[in-house]
Design a protein around this motif. Sequence first.
Motif, PDB file in Angstrom:
ATOM      1  N   ALA A 271      27.728  38.639  50.193  1.00 46.57           N
ATOM      2  CA  ALA A 271      28.633  39.840  48.063  1.00 46.57           C
ATOM      3  C   ALA A 271      30.537  39.313  49.194  1.00 46.57           C
ATOM      4  O   ALA A 271      30.855  39.027  47.922  1.00 46.57           O
ATOM      5  N   GLU A 272      30.695  39.097  50.315  1.00 45.64           N
ATOM      6  CA  GLU A 272      32.163  39.053  50.596  1.00 45.64           C
ATOM      7  C   GLU A 272      32.866  38.071  49.907  1.00 45.64           C
ATOM      8  O   GLU A 272      33.766  37.787  48.595  1.00 45.64           O
ATOM      9  N   GLU A 274      31.323  36.669  47.959  1.00 44.69           N
ATOM     10  CA  GLU A 274      31.156  36.716  46.112  1.00 44.69           C
ATOM     11  C   GLU A 274      33.029  37.259  45.981  1.00 44.69           C
ATOM     12  O   GLU A 274      33.091  36.717  44.445  1.00 44.69           O
ATOM     13  N   ASP A 275      33.377  37.993  46.042  1.00 44.60           N
ATOM     14  CA  ASP A 275      34.249  38.931  45.955  1.00 44.60           C
ATOM     15  C   ASP A 275      34.943  37.815  46.218  1.00 44.60           C
ATOM     16  O   ASP A 275      36.062  37.965  45.254  1.00 44.60           O
ATOM     17  N   ARG A 276      35.557  37.660  46.962  1.00 41.90           N
ATOM     18  CA  ARG A 276      36.746  36.439  47.900  1.00 41.90           C
ATOM     19  C   ARG A 276      37.432  35.913  45.798  1.00 41.90           C
ATOM     20  O   ARG A 276      37.881  35.688  45.509  1.00 41.90           O
ATOM     21  N   LYS A 278      35.782  36.073  43.453  1.00 43.01           N
ATOM     22  CA  LYS A 278      36.154  37.109  42.247  1.00 43.01           C
ATOM     23  C   LYS A 278      38.244  37.092  41.885  1.00 43.01           C
ATOM     24  O   LYS A 278      38.529  36.742  41.556  1.00 43.01           O
ATOM     25  N   HIS A 279      38.765  37.910  43.688  1.00 40.32           N
ATOM     26  CA  HIS A 279      39.637  37.651  43.494  1.00 40.32           C
ATOM     27  C   HIS A 279      40.031  37.271  43.420  1.00 40.32           C
ATOM     28  O   HIS A 279      42.093  37.263  43.097  1.00 40.32           O
ATOM     29  N   GLU A 286      33.060  29.098  42.137  1.00 36.22           N
ATOM     30  CA  GLU A 286      31.824  30.390  42.576  1.00 36.22           C
ATOM     31  C   GLU A 286      30.651  29.798  43.880  1.00 36.22           C
ATOM     32  O   GLU A 286      29.991  29.978  44.155  1.00 36.22           O
TER      33      GLU A 286
END
Lengths: 814, 219
Positions: A271-272, A274-276, A278-279, A286
Amino acid sequence: RSVVAAPPQDGRSQGRCPQAADARSGERGRVSPQGSRRVAMPPKSKFVIQPFKQHAVMDEAYVQKTWGTLRHAIDEIFAHNASGLSFEELYRNAYNMVLHKFGDKLYNGLKDTVREHLAKMAADVDAANDQAFLDALNKRWSDHKLSMIMIRDILMYMDRVYVTQHKKVPVYDLGLQLFRDDVVRAPRIRERLLTQLLDLVGRERSGEMINRQLVRMVVAMLVDLGKDVYVRDFERPFLEKTAEFYQRESAETVAQNSASEYMERAERRLAEEEDRVKHFLDSSTEAKLRDVMERELITKHMRAIAEMEHSGLVPMLDNDRREDLTRMYNLFKRVGLGVMRDLLTDHVRSQGRALVMSAADDPAPAGSAAGADASADAPTPSPAGGGPPATPGSAQARDPVTFVDDLLRLKGRYDAIIDACFAGDKTFHNALNRAFESFVNLNARAPEFLSLYVDNLLRREVKGSSEEEVENTLEQVVMLFRYLQEKDVFEKYYKQHLAKRLLSGRVVSDDSERSMITKLKTECGFQFTSKIEGMFVDMKTSGDTMAAFREHLASTAEAEGNDGGLQGKVGSVELQVQVLTTGYWPTQPASVCIFPPEIQRCTEVFARFYSSKHSGRTLKWHASMGHADLRATFGSRHHEVNVSTYQMCILLLFNDRDTVSYQELQEATHIPAHDLKRALQSLACAKFKILTKEPKGRDVGEEDAFAFNDKFTAKQIRFKVGTVAATKETDVEKTETRHKVDEDRKPQVEAAIVRIMKSRKLLDHNILITEVTEQLRPRFLPDPGMIKKRIESLIEREFLERDKADWRVYKYLA
Amino acid sequence: MKRGVKGVFARKSSGGAAPKFADQLWDKYKDPKDADIISPEGVETFCGDLGFDPSDVHVLIFAWQLEASRMGYFSKGEWTNGFARLRASSMPELKAVLEHIYQETMQGARSMHGDHEAFRDFYAFAHRFCRDDNKKNLDTETACAMLAMLVQSLYPRHVEQFAAFLAKINRTHGINQDEWMCFLELCRTVKDDCSDYADDGAWPILLDEYVEYVQEGCK
């Protein structure tokens, strides 16, 4: 406003002084300076404007000057000092240069100038300390972009004309390229940039807060500089570093933590990352990042995690750790569920096998020790549902009812897990079914046990469960039935058990009985159940026959003035006969039993009556299936006793004598030893001790003697001496049933062979075997040797022959 | 069979005399009570006159050539048609023809690439001819005797082993046509020690068991 050109500085330029009009006309764009000759004036016009004959050539000095102006402007722009510049003037200068074929000079000059500035920038950036480095770079970058926009605007004409004609890189892009080569890819900067970025990501991974905004800008810069810059200068090393990081981390985690902890961590990490993305990373990363993560976190450790001894899949299943199971499913689903499915199947299989085997190698033939009563009160099915998994190998698992209950519970448990944790995954359900199919059939008695289970259920339903519950259980039984390979064996037993239920009046609910038959019919077709349905028809016909018999007795009795007859009695006996069609009912071993005289008379009367109605039919008496109500007097107490026909035959002998030995009983009744012992056991050793046995003991021996028990007491007036309930077969019965099944299979196999050969005419041996097996699968799994025997038999009977050309091929003979 | 006959025909050209000769023989050996058959007594005399024991393989060849349907008997039709095919016009000639056919047939069976069909046909005929009336199986004893007579010289070990095997399993209900024919196939294609037996399943079970017996060292 005109520009006066300076004289040429060297001999290269042959041009004369340029005319002001030339420049002006160019500016207005009305007359093309070189193409003036091509412009035809309208014929009406009186005025002819003669074009200049001389070529307007810019002289070198003027070029230098113009370039000087532009270069100065560029410097100013880079110095953030553009406000004082005249856009129009600069544009014109650039225009002039391009127009007069100095595009090269302008373009190269621009390139050189920009590079000079970039060199300075690079030096500045490099000089920044580590903390300020990225910021510095980012700032230079945004400045540079702005500068390049302005420069592009000034040099727009060059972009349009010179760049397109000479296929050069447009100004703005040139600026970016130069920035890429001179700044971003300057040896030291390139290295530092990557290290810094990776360092930041690494710090974030270990929990620090970082300036995401800055990273995002820098990454965006790389993307702006070109996809390959992003990929080569950042993404690739980033992914390598990521793999390295997680490789280390997951190796450590696997070594030190439980499966559950590992998975939680992996889930969080996924999850982290994935978040990375995105940010602050480019979205194209991805999928690649996910691949790396999944490979490092899941694929590489999947098996190790699933097989962890105390926390892997098996312990999770055993302890019903649903949350962990769900997590595992979701996690593993990313890379493929094969490992998990195989492990689950193996586990179910080993559990099932243990369960099945423990039931299969039951050493003691049932019913010999416990007696009729005990087996009638077989263990009540414990409520299915959660709880710990069935403990295979326990003594209880040997009982058919427990066996089936355990199977159902096992199935229920895993079905529930699959539905709740594995999103009802079809592939898991299928795997589970296959596993069940594999071990259910390991127990050769599974068909028998399953039928016994149904028997038990249908006999006792009123006592506990509602119709609906019974219906549900029947559904589940049919599900197990589907796993059976030898469905015909089940049918055999089902008929046997049903026969006992029907004949001993133990059919509790007609609806449930019929529901089960309907289910079987749906599974296996009309043929499978036609005989079973025939049994029900027989029961109904028997009812009608008995009514007719009573009337017949009454009418003959009237003529003879016989009271008993009027009440439907023969002598003092009220006879109830069930006439069964041979073929529908399971064939019983011809029951040799000498009836007491009064009973014998009854049977004769009925036989006469019956053959008067249906001539040509033969009646055979099956004492083993019947039962009788006796009126008995113990001292002064009267009781009505319900016993089996055999037991009646035994008891009536005590009307004449008080003590009878086993041997005498045997001679007088001719009841088969096994049945005789069973009957005596329930009369003398069970709950109701109507007889006493000498010597005392639980088992009946051939030397024993029996006496009528005058002192017998019972609370009830009417009671039932244990009807022999269906129990597991003895070994003799088992071989007999087996033999019957095999005999029944022969014609079915032959029919299948003939059917196939008839349509195929010529067929290779092995293909024929395969097709026959396939065709019979819904009923049973024929043994290839058996099929072969049938083929040989058909050859002998000239239904088939071997092909002349190839003896392995069979030919159908019409 | 055809080839054997043709071979004879090529060398001998006494075709015209055959029918007469056949009729002469018929009159000589026919059953005194039934003019339409030659019965066992007649057959025995005929064999004696021909110089063969009734159980000699040449007599079987003769029966095969006549397509005789019943052991110990010949019908008028079989006799006439058979002699027409054999084209022999004297006893020595008949004897020579039978010997020739026998040799040709065995020759075909012996050679790897030769015409095996004639022998096959002869072999199949032996089963048909020797089994009792209305029976499908050739009784075990006769079967062994027949195998010894017909196949022994070709595949001695298989025949011996098979006979021993049949004795061991105490096969009482005889050998059926399919098993009989497949045994020949087995002799032809499978090594003496059955080591190359392809268990492709199409063999009759009797032969599966035989192979198992041989592979386990004939115990």
